[in-house]
Design an enzyme around this catalytic site. Structure first.
Site, PDB file in Angstrom:
ATOM      1  N   ALA A 280      40.628  66.974  34.593  1.00  0.00           N
ATOM      2  CA  ALA A 280      39.457  66.598  33.806  1.00  0.00           C
ATOM      3  C   ALA A 280      39.272  67.350  32.491  1.00  0.00           C
ATOM      4  O   ALA A 280      38.640  66.813  31.575  1.00  0.00           O
ATOM      5  CB  ALA A 280      38.202  66.787  34.660  1.00  0.00           C
ATOM      6  N   ALA A 281      39.739  68.582  32.371  1.00  0.00           N
ATOM      7  CA  ALA A 281      39.482  69.356  31.148  1.00  0.00           C
ATOM      8  C   ALA A 281      40.149  68.678  29.945  1.00  0.00           C
ATOM      9  O   ALA A 281      41.187  68.031  30.101  1.00  0.00           O
ATOM     10  CB  ALA A 281      40.013  70.774  31.326  1.00  0.00           C
ATOM     11  N   PRO A 282      39.531  68.796  28.755  1.00  0.00           N
ATOM     12  CA  PRO A 282      38.369  69.636  28.412  1.00  0.00           C
ATOM     13  C   PRO A 282      37.010  68.992  28.660  1.00  0.00           C
ATOM     14  O   PRO A 282      35.987  69.607  28.379  1.00  0.00           O
ATOM     15  CB  PRO A 282      38.574  69.886  26.918  1.00  0.00           C
ATOM     16  CG  PRO A 282      39.252  68.651  26.430  1.00  0.00           C
ATOM     17  CD  PRO A 282      40.174  68.233  27.555  1.00  0.00           C
ATOM     18  N   GLY A 283      36.981  67.740  29.137  1.00  0.00           N
ATOM     19  CA  GLY A 283      35.713  67.186  29.578  1.00  0.00           C
ATOM     20  C   GLY A 283      35.173  66.005  28.803  1.00  0.00           C
ATOM     21  O   GLY A 283      34.109  65.483  29.157  1.00  0.00           O
ATOM     22  N   GLY A 284      35.862  65.560  27.772  1.00  0.00           N
ATOM     23  CA  GLY A 284      35.374  64.421  27.013  1.00  0.00           C
ATOM     24  C   GLY A 284      35.277  63.158  27.852  1.00  0.00           C
ATOM     25  O   GLY A 284      34.281  62.423  27.785  1.00  0.00           O
ATOM     26  N   LYS A 285      36.285  62.913  28.673  1.00  0.00           N
ATOM     27  CA  LYS A 285      36.264  61.727  29.526  1.00  0.00           C
ATOM     28  C   LYS A 285      35.250  61.900  30.661  1.00  0.00           C
ATOM     29  O   LYS A 285      34.615  60.926  31.082  1.00  0.00           O
ATOM     30  CB  LYS A 285      37.670  61.450  30.068  1.00  0.00           C
ATOM     31  CG  LYS A 285      38.684  61.135  28.974  1.00  0.00           C
ATOM     32  CD  LYS A 285      40.077  60.905  29.550  1.00  0.00           C
ATOM     33  CE  LYS A 285      41.075  60.627  28.445  1.00  0.00           C
ATOM     34  NZ  LYS A 285      41.310  61.815  27.577  1.00  0.00           N
ATOM     35  N   ASP A 342      43.917  61.039  34.061  1.00  0.00           N
ATOM     36  CA  ASP A 342      44.528  61.228  32.739  1.00  0.00           C
ATOM     37  C   ASP A 342      45.564  62.331  32.915  1.00  0.00           C
ATOM     38  O   ASP A 342      45.248  63.511  32.832  1.00  0.00           O
ATOM     39  CB  ASP A 342      43.458  61.600  31.715  1.00  0.00           C
ATOM     40  CG  ASP A 342      44.013  61.619  30.301  1.00  0.00           C
ATOM     41  OD1 ASP A 342      44.672  60.648  29.909  1.00  0.00           O
ATOM     42  OD2 ASP A 342      43.792  62.624  29.599  1.00  0.00           O
ATOM     43  N   CYS A 395      48.723  60.480  27.022  1.00  0.00           N
ATOM     44  CA  CYS A 395      48.932  60.370  25.576  1.00  0.00           C
ATOM     45  C   CYS A 395      50.412  60.401  25.210  1.00  0.00           C
ATOM     46  O   CYS A 395      50.801  60.976  24.194  1.00  0.00           O
ATOM     47  CB  CYS A 395      48.164  61.459  24.828  1.00  0.00           C
ATOM     48  SG  CYS A 395      48.521  63.150  25.362  1.00  0.00           S
TER      49      CYS A 395
END
Length: 463
Positions: A280-285, A342, A395
């Site tokens: 999950a980091a850095p947390g935008g999603k 991700d 990505c």
């Protein structure tokens, strides 16, 4: 005066040499002003190219390379600019240097090679005065026992670059600024024309994109940006620190590339859903999933990265349950309505922002990372409820880290199926949706609007 003679037709970056008038500690010899920054740039370039070391880690303001941390803020900015330009244009810089040498450099003269690349990058792509770049490079060569005997060669090569830079740049403008092995790989997948467009796209300065909590059109107007097709706010010609912008302290938005904002949006409304954001980091999603109404568990195996995620969520005034664990250790089968994976990847879609990626990765790294992603995906789908949906993304622009591994997982598990993304639901991004119904952005897309990172994303439904 800033000369407009770069291959992209863009002005060279204005750079302040922060070492003017600098005096080192009394315990160290005082170097010629500006030399310490060039020495650091050469060492870091060698670490990237020769030892495959990630640039981000070496430039970390707290735990970075000691040679970099010893510099003042202005010199750190100079070193970053030199390295970004050197790595972004490396094949062309090396071709120019090779063209000006009567014979190739000795096989072991890597420090001399990096010295020349650093100096040439300043002269060709940055607004550093030629005489300063030449003088400091000669000084650097003279002070290094390995390169001292080549100081006159350094002077001659760099002075020729200064005299002939326009013609030299024209002569190499057709050389793709990517390693040969990766250009071949791109051409096989996307065709030569698209591959060349991807290579050219990384020469443009990266944009700053914001995901906002609400009313993106109003924020685009307020911040003087443009509204992208997916609701992202793109800042136009932004200079300065994003932390000084309106809305940062209030937690109204966060920095997130257009492409990186797509995967979480594929879920739609998550109200009342139990959601896992794996890796999950850095947390935008994570923030996007919370805003979509989900009851979110953010999973991250790195304690330091999880701490960063929690700090980011706190600034945004959003809350999620967090768990520090390797996702492969989660054994709760069939408990989540939605999962976002991700996955860690080669990051080959992010070369606009991270030009070191293609010099620190190779085909073996991509294969290794693809195998890891497949292992993570096979485990992640076991955590999904029947009727649940999983979005897999990364990505990378290499299909071995996307379409190919997803095909294998779907083939082996008949309880899973690919849920097609509909182009009609994504106006302005239709070209990024494949015939298979997956998202596949490349850095060559949205070129007129400033480009986009390369990303892969698909929706997997559990029957």
């Amino acid at each position: 005066m800033v000369l407009n003679d770069t291959p992209t037709g863009k002005p060279k970056k204005k750079i302040r040499d922060g070492n003017k008038g600098h005096r080192g500690p009394s315990s160290r010899p005082v170097l010629k002003p500006g030399l310490e920054a060039r020495l650091a740039a050469s060492r870091l370039l060698a670490a990237v190219v020769d030892r495959k070391t990630s640039l981000d880690g070496m430039l970390d303001p707290e735990h970075g390379n000691p040679a970099f941390l010893a510099l003042n803020d202005a010199d750190r900015g100079l070193v970053k600019a030199i390295l970004q330009s050197a790595l972004r244009h490396l094949p062309r810089i090396e071709a120019i240097i090779g063209q000006l040498l009567d014979t190739p450099l000795p096989e072991g003269a890597r420090s001399l090679h990096h010295l020349l690349v650093v100096a040439a990058a300043q002269m060709l792509y940055l607004d550093v005065p030629d005489h300063s770049a030449v003088d400091l490079a000669v000084e650097q060569a003279s002070s290094d026992p390995r390169s001292r005997r080549f100081s006159k060669l350094v002077n001659a090569v760099l002075r020729r670059i200064g005299r002939e830079k326009a013609s030299l740049l024209t002569a190499v403008e057709e050389i793709p600024c990517m390693p040969d092995w990766f250009m071949r790989r791109l051409s096989e997948v996307y065709g030569e024309e698209h591959a060349l467009a991807i290579a050219s796209s990384q020469l443009a300065p990266p944009t700053i994109d914001l995901t906002v909590k609400q009313d993106p059109a109003a924020w685009a107007e307020k911040l003087g940006g443009q509204l992208m097709p997916n609701g992202t706010v793109r800042l136009d010609r932004f200079r300065g620190s994003v932390t000084a912008l309106d809305g940062f302290d209030d937690g109204s938005w966060w920095v997130q590339d257009v492409a990186a904002a797509i995967p979480a949006k594929l879920f739609g409304d998550l109200t009342g859903k139990r959601v896992a954001d794996l890796c999950a980091a850095p947390g935008g999603k994570t923030a996007q999933l919370v805003l979509a109404g989900g009851n979110v568990l953010a999973v991250e195996q790195s304690a330091s990265r999880l701490k960063r995620l929690e700090a980011n969520l706190a600034r945004l005034r959003l809350s999620a349950e967090t768990l520090c664990v390797n996702l492969l250790e989660i054994s709760d089968r069939g408990v989540f309505d939605a999962i976002l994976l991700d996955a860690p990847c080669s990051s080959t879609g992010t070369t606009r922002r991270h030009p070191d990626v293609l010099w620190t990765k190779d085909a073996a790294d991509i294969a290794k990372l693809a195998a890891l992603q497949e292992k993570l995906l096979r485990h992640a789908v076991t955590l999904l409820k029947p009727g649940g949906r999983l979005v897999f993304s990364n990505c990378s622009i290499d299909p071995s880290e996307g379409e190919n591994l997803v095909d294998r997982v779907l083939m082996d598990d008949r309880s899973l199926k690919l849920e097609l993304v509909q182009p009609a639901d994504w106006p302005g991004l239709e070209e990024a949706i494949t015939a298979r119904g997956e998202f596949r952005t490349t850095p060559a897309m949205l070129a007129e609007q400033g480009g986009v990172d390369g990303f892969y994303a698909c929706v997997i439904a559990k029957i």
